[in-house]
Design an enzyme around this catalytic site. Structure first.
Site, PDB file in Angstrom:
ATOM      1  N   CYS A 124       0.986  -1.158   0.044  1.00  0.00           N
ATOM      2  CA  CYS A 124       0.101  -0.175   0.042  1.00  0.00           C
ATOM      3  C   CYS A 124       0.859   1.232  -0.038  1.00  0.00           C
ATOM      4  O   CYS A 124       1.804   1.118   0.762  1.00  0.00           O
ATOM      5  CB  CYS A 124      -1.131  -0.255   1.314  1.00  0.00           C
ATOM      6  SG  CYS A 124      -1.999   1.289   1.419  1.00  0.00           S
ATOM      7  N   PRO A 125       0.643   2.179  -1.013  1.00  0.00           N
ATOM      8  CA  PRO A 125      -0.607   2.410  -1.633  1.00  0.00           C
ATOM      9  C   PRO A 125      -0.447   2.081  -3.359  1.00  0.00           C
ATOM     10  O   PRO A 125      -1.277   2.261  -4.096  1.00  0.00           O
ATOM     11  CB  PRO A 125      -0.772   3.921  -1.520  1.00  0.00           C
ATOM     12  CG  PRO A 125       0.413   4.381  -1.626  1.00  0.00           C
ATOM     13  CD  PRO A 125       1.217   3.302  -0.700  1.00  0.00           C
TER      14      PRO A 125
END
Length: 81
Positions: free
Chosen positions: A14-15
């Site tokens: 993430c992201p």
């Protein structure tokens, strides 16, 4: 049936999976259905949220061995006047 377009974000944290999905969609606006391959568990929360913010439809997710496939149906937006 519309062929699926695949974004492979396996091994990315993430992201990055959502960023790669967004880039793909920007480059392929008529893709129809896009499948994001992700190993990061956060993608299961991030992708539906991204769909809500962008007006696309989160179809669902399905396990696929060592990763998850997150399925997104792109919703066409009206052209700017």
């Amino acid at each position: 049936m519309t062929p699926e377009h695949v974004v492979d974000a396996r091994g990315k944290r993430c992201p990055l999976p959502v960023i790669e999905l967004a880039r793909y969609v920007a480059d392929h606006p008529g893709a129809g259905t896009v499948v994001l391959l992700a190993t990061d568990p956060a993608a299961a929360h991030d992708v539906p949220a991204w769909c809500r913010m962008r007006g696309h439809r989160f179809v669902g997710q399905r396990p696929a061995g060592d990763h998850t496939e997150l399925v997104v149906e792109l919703v066409a937006r009206p052209a700017d006047p």
